[in-house]
Design an enzyme around this catalytic site. Structure first.
Site, PDB file in Angstrom:
ATOM      1  N   LYS A  55      28.704  -6.890  -0.472  1.00  0.00           N
ATOM      2  CA  LYS A  55      27.392  -7.381  -0.047  1.00  0.00           C
ATOM      3  C   LYS A  55      26.237  -6.575  -0.644  1.00  0.00           C
ATOM      4  CE  LYS A  55      28.893  -9.958   3.609  1.00  0.00           C
ATOM      5  NZ  LYS A  55      28.438 -11.308   3.975  1.00  0.00           N
TER       6      LYS A  55
ATOM      7  N   ARG B  20      42.567 -16.276   9.275  1.00  0.00           N
ATOM      8  CA  ARG B  20      43.612 -15.981  10.259  1.00  0.00           C
ATOM      9  C   ARG B  20      44.110 -17.295  10.848  1.00  0.00           C
ATOM     10  NH1 ARG B  20      41.034 -13.731  14.358  1.00  0.00           N
ATOM     11  NH2 ARG B  20      38.971 -13.954  13.456  1.00  0.00           N
TER      12      ARG B  20
ATOM     13  N   GLU C 111      25.203 -16.908   1.315  1.00  0.00           N
ATOM     14  CA  GLU C 111      25.165 -17.009   2.773  1.00  0.00           C
ATOM     15  C   GLU C 111      23.749 -17.387   3.176  1.00  0.00           C
ATOM     16  OE1 GLU C 111      26.894 -13.631   4.859  1.00  0.00           O
ATOM     17  OE2 GLU C 111      28.910 -14.450   4.529  1.00  0.00           O
TER      18      GLU C 111
ATOM     19  N   TYR D 197      26.110 -11.963  12.738  1.00  0.00           N
ATOM     20  CA  TYR D 197      27.254 -12.874  12.529  1.00  0.00           C
ATOM     21  C   TYR D 197      27.221 -13.830  13.708  1.00  0.00           C
ATOM     22  CZ  TYR D 197      32.353 -13.528  11.479  1.00  0.00           C
ATOM     23  OH  TYR D 197      33.610 -13.996  11.139  1.00  0.00           O
TER      24      TYR D 197
ATOM     25  N   GLN E 199      34.962  -8.159  -0.975  1.00  0.00           N
ATOM     26  CA  GLN E 199      34.882  -7.975   0.476  1.00  0.00           C
ATOM     27  C   GLN E 199      36.270  -7.997   1.125  1.00  0.00           C
ATOM     28  OE1 GLN E 199      32.305 -10.957   2.210  1.00  0.00           O
ATOM     29  NE2 GLN E 199      32.728 -10.327   4.309  1.00  0.00           N
TER      30      GLN E 199
ATOM     31  N   HIS F  11      30.233 -20.795  12.070  1.00  0.00           N
ATOM     32  CA  HIS F  11      30.589 -19.963  10.913  1.00  0.00           C
ATOM     33  C   HIS F  11      31.741 -19.019  11.262  1.00  0.00           C
ATOM     34  CE1 HIS F  11      30.250 -17.340   7.435  1.00  0.00           C
ATOM     35  NE2 HIS F  11      30.031 -16.307   8.219  1.00  0.00           N
TER      36      HIS F  11
ATOM     37  N   THR G 172      25.239 -15.957   8.609  1.00  0.00           N
ATOM     38  CA  THR G 172      25.316 -17.274   7.978  1.00  0.00           C
ATOM     39  C   THR G 172      25.110 -18.372   9.015  1.00  0.00           C
ATOM     40  OG1 THR G 172      26.934 -16.346   6.477  1.00  0.00           O
ATOM     41  CG2 THR G 172      26.769 -18.746   6.551  1.00  0.00           C
TER      42      THR G 172
ATOM     43  N   THR H 254      20.531  -8.804  -1.750  1.00  0.00           N
ATOM     44  CA  THR H 254      20.183  -9.678  -0.637  1.00  0.00           C
ATOM     45  C   THR H 254      18.800 -10.237  -0.965  1.00  0.00           C
ATOM     46  OG1 THR H 254      21.353  -8.219   0.893  1.00  0.00           O
ATOM     47  CG2 THR H 254      19.830  -9.814   1.864  1.00  0.00           C
TER      48      THR H 254
ATOM     49  N   ARG I 186      33.298 -12.476  -2.250  1.00  0.00           N
ATOM     50  CA  ARG I 186      34.376 -12.621  -1.258  1.00  0.00           C
ATOM     51  C   ARG I 186      35.631 -11.855  -1.640  1.00  0.00           C
ATOM     52  NH1 ARG I 186      31.438 -14.009   2.922  1.00  0.00           N
ATOM     53  NH2 ARG I 186      30.284 -15.951   2.587  1.00  0.00           N
TER      54      ARG I 186
ATOM     55  N   ASP J 119      22.254 -13.864   1.764  1.00  0.00           N
ATOM     56  CA  ASP J 119      23.090 -12.663   1.771  1.00  0.00           C
ATOM     57  C   ASP J 119      24.253 -12.882   0.798  1.00  0.00           C
ATOM     58  OD1 ASP J 119      24.125 -10.191   2.626  1.00  0.00           O
ATOM     59  OD2 ASP J 119      25.392 -11.190   4.103  1.00  0.00           O
TER      60      ASP J 119
ATOM     61  N   ASP K 113      22.682  -6.944   9.333  1.00  0.00           N
ATOM     62  CA  ASP K 113      23.091  -8.337   9.217  1.00  0.00           C
ATOM     63  C   ASP K 113      24.000  -8.689  10.389  1.00  0.00           C
ATOM     64  OD1 ASP K 113      23.018 -10.782   7.893  1.00  0.00           O
ATOM     65  OD2 ASP K 113      24.888 -10.386   6.841  1.00  0.00           O
TER      66      ASP K 113
ATOM     67  N   TYR L 135      37.208  -4.442   3.235  1.00  0.00           N
ATOM     68  CA  TYR L 135      36.499  -4.441   4.518  1.00  0.00           C
ATOM     69  C   TYR L 135      37.282  -3.905   5.719  1.00  0.00           C
ATOM     70  CZ  TYR L 135      38.476  -8.447   6.989  1.00  0.00           C
ATOM     71  OH  TYR L 135      39.309  -9.281   7.680  1.00  0.00           O
TER      72      TYR L 135
ATOM     73  N   GLU M  22      33.014 -21.681   3.298  1.00  0.00           N
ATOM     74  CA  GLU M  22      33.315 -22.726   4.275  1.00  0.00           C
ATOM     75  C   GLU M  22      33.284 -24.122   3.640  1.00  0.00           C
ATOM     76  OE1 GLU M  22      30.132 -20.556   6.533  1.00  0.00           O
ATOM     77  OE2 GLU M  22      31.013 -21.734   8.166  1.00  0.00           O
TER      78      GLU M  22
ATOM     79  N   GLU N 176      20.874 -17.676   5.490  1.00  0.00           N
ATOM     80  CA  GLU N 176      20.510 -16.971   6.718  1.00  0.00           C
ATOM     81  C   GLU N 176      18.998 -17.019   6.939  1.00  0.00           C
ATOM     82  OE1 GLU N 176      22.147 -13.137   7.413  1.00  0.00           O
ATOM     83  OE2 GLU N 176      23.973 -13.510   6.261  1.00  0.00           O
TER      84      GLU N 176
END
Lengths: 408, 408
Positions: free
Chosen positions: A245, A133, A191, A119, A232, A124, A338, A249, A229, A225, A117, A236, A352, A193
């Site tokens: 995850k 962050r 997600e 990114y 994760q 996104h 995503t 899927t 959250r 996907d 997968d 992670y 999001e 995708e």
């Protein structure tokens, strides 16, 4: 009468012809099927009936032999299929080999080898960076514009569209919690995708250059996907997503061959950073695809992510994935990451869309931050096709169900 | 004469009987083999010759059917094999079905489904933390003592012992570099690990509890998770290791059944943190294994990592891997993570042994920080067996070779 009389402009007309695996009513025998309108052609039976040399690739319970056959065979088979469903002389032979789509059972169309997968959407990645962050100077990590970030996922839990998705349990820990707690995820997300399906394998130690993309990748499909959250977020660092995850899927039951998407090819967004030669696609054919995705919860469209906005192309992802010498196998599947466009209504995840649960969505059946048990998520899409006709992608759908026996 | 007369105390005596897949001299037909001393028994041929009902599991080109058969069959087959190689009445039938180990070709003994790698040695995790985050208050991440951290790797590049490992190319960027550069990895490393092989599958949505470990896991093998540290360092934030690992993972040609390792079971290190119930093994059978690993470069032993020091057990890893509902498939492989003991001479990677290249190792053929082209890395191990006899694990070895055609 159908199927030959599929309406003019049908997104699953003879310009499309995606592949799947089905069993006809009253049977559990799996067969390669080709979708035309709202019917499925038993492709192996048609090949036999017409004495086609492609029966050995099509009279199979999975797409893998066709995938492994390589690009020339993919084109030849597609040309043959197009003739079978359009040339009037074949009508009498082929027509009895169609089944109404609503009468068949659909299966995972190929055996998934490795699942990776990526990114690859800048929108996104920036949204995620801003959410998690908020104080960082740059919402992207320093490597983001230099390589398509990716990771391996669990191929054993790739599920065909329509399979229920059991809400995963797991550990989570809010920064304010003194210790992690265990239970069903409370932040189950979508997600949106696009998945790319590798047909022809490659040799260990031999990277696939950008120009080799079409020789190895057979087609694409919509992919959800599913992501927990909360699980994760706790797990992670430092080795990436794992149980957040790996529970499910979902992929569409129909694989659209890249040969059906020639008119959908577009240039990717302008590159803001110089790329190393193995990723520099300046002089390559356009590597983007103009796929218009629609994401619905319980039938209500919540987002329309445009695939054309993806920063990294599928060809770049393939070149990167193999540049260290890693080999490809028939059935390798890789997700784009995503898909999120620049506008609010183009975001491909609830993370999001609700800004990590801060801004609930108003749906006809109530507010949503993350998914609730019973919710049905459906991704659908189309792409520009020949003469302005749309090419429909097979939808991917799944219902969230509670786990029957939660582990304590 | 051999093979029945394998010397008393041989670590591959009849108390061991690991499984592999081989082809005899002059043939490319793959067969299940069982190792006895320095010979290989053609197990399928023996089953046929003795009229055994297990021929359907053993006369195969891969271990997968045996793996899928489940725990009762594993014990039954092992009991039968033990009789075949020890009961004098079978000698005349069985003896001609042995081949000298040096005369056969060995293959990857099973088809790898999903490959997961863990990070279960506290000493290793602390060393890595001290090397890369010297200013952190705690060398472990906050989640480390609460869950066995893991991630999915590439199953398509799991290689059998003896396969050359081509030095991977990739992007790297030192903090002082203005932009990433591309080229062959200059920090190619070893990770000494133990791999666990899943036999019996599990159902989607149904976690495997701690007590289900032996019902699902067939055996174990040595594993070298080759790592390009420079590639890994640049790529791994935020989604974990990808190309820094995916070029090659080597496993031994011999899978040791857990039934051969009863005497090697030990309690894991004392837990310093309370565990959530699904990971709490206080009342379970001892989950550790006392495996004495030896890591050699060009025949020179550089480390002796003790597997008994691993904080997280294989049973805990299995319970964690499935607690979100993820299913298991026959052939799933999971690595323990680098095995490092508390002493300097017990570290399972060059990263730790040379403290990220600061302190070169003095080998008879020169200094080493990371691996050079031509270096041969060999992991071997033994475990305590019945009556003080050792149980030998099959070695895993590989030579580093330069890539023939570097991509620019």
């Amino acid at each position: 009468m159908p199927p030959f009389d599929v309406p003019e402009g049908d997104p699953f007309g003879p310009h499309n012809l995606p592949y799947g695996v089905f069993s006809p009513p009253g049977s559990s025998e799996r067969r390669v099927g080709v979708r035309l309108g709202d019917h499925v052609l038993d492709a192996g039976a048609a090949a036999h009936a017409l004495g086609s040399p492609y029966a050995s690739l099509l009279a199979r319970p999975t797409l893998n032999p066709l995938l492994a056959a390589g690009r020339t065979s993919w084109s030849d088979v597609r040309r043959a299929l197009t003739a079978w469903v359009t040339v009037p002389a074949h009508r009498e032979t082929v027509e009895p080999l169609f089944h109404p789509l609503s009468s068949v059972t659909l299966y995972l169309p190929f055996e998934v080898a490795d699942y990776v997968d990526f990114y690859a959407s800048e929108n996104h990645a920036r949204n995620v960076g801003r959410i998690f962050r908020p104080d960082a100077a740059d919402s992207l990590t320093p490597n983001w514009k230099h390589l398509p970030i990716g990771y391996h996922g669990r191929s054993g839990t790739v599920l065909v569209s329509g399979t229920d998705v059991v809400r995963p349990s797991g550990q989570r820990k809010a920064p304010t919690d003194p210790a992690p707690v265990f239970g069903p995820s409370v932040r189950l997300d979508i997600e949106a995708e696009v998945g790319f399906v590798v047909g022809a394998p490659s040799e260990l130690g031999r990277p696939v250059p950008l120009g080799g993309f079409r020789d190895h990748v057979f087609g694409l499909c919509l992919l959800n996907d599913w992501s927990a959250r909360d699980v994760q977020a706790w797990e992670y660092v430092p080795l990436g997503p794992f149980l957040g995850k790996s529970f499910a899927t979902s992929v569409a039951a129909w694989i659209t061959p890249l040969d059906a998407l020639e008119e959908a090819r577009v240039a990717p967004p302008e590159r803001t950073h110089a790329l190393l030669p193995y990723l520099d696609d300046t002089d390559e054919e356009p590597g983007g695809y103009d796929l218009r995705i629609s994401m619905a919860v319980n039938g209500h469209v919540v987002s329309e992510p445009p695939f054309s906005t993806m920063y990294w192309t599928a060809a770049q992802q393939l070149a990167h994935m193999t540049v260290n010498g890693a080999s490809l196998r028939t059935g390798d599947l890789y997700g784009s990451g995503t898909v999120s466009g620049p506008a609010e209504g183009q975001r491909g995840s609830l993370l999001e869309l609700t800004w990590n649960g801060r801004d609930a969505l108003e749906l006809p059946d109530g507010k949503r931050t993350f998914l609730e048990d019973g919710d049905v998520v459906t991704l659908s899409a189309w792409a520009p096709g020949p003469g302005g006709v749309r090419v429909g992608l097979g939808e991917v759908t799944g219902r969230v169900t509670p786990r029957a026996d939660p582990v304590s």
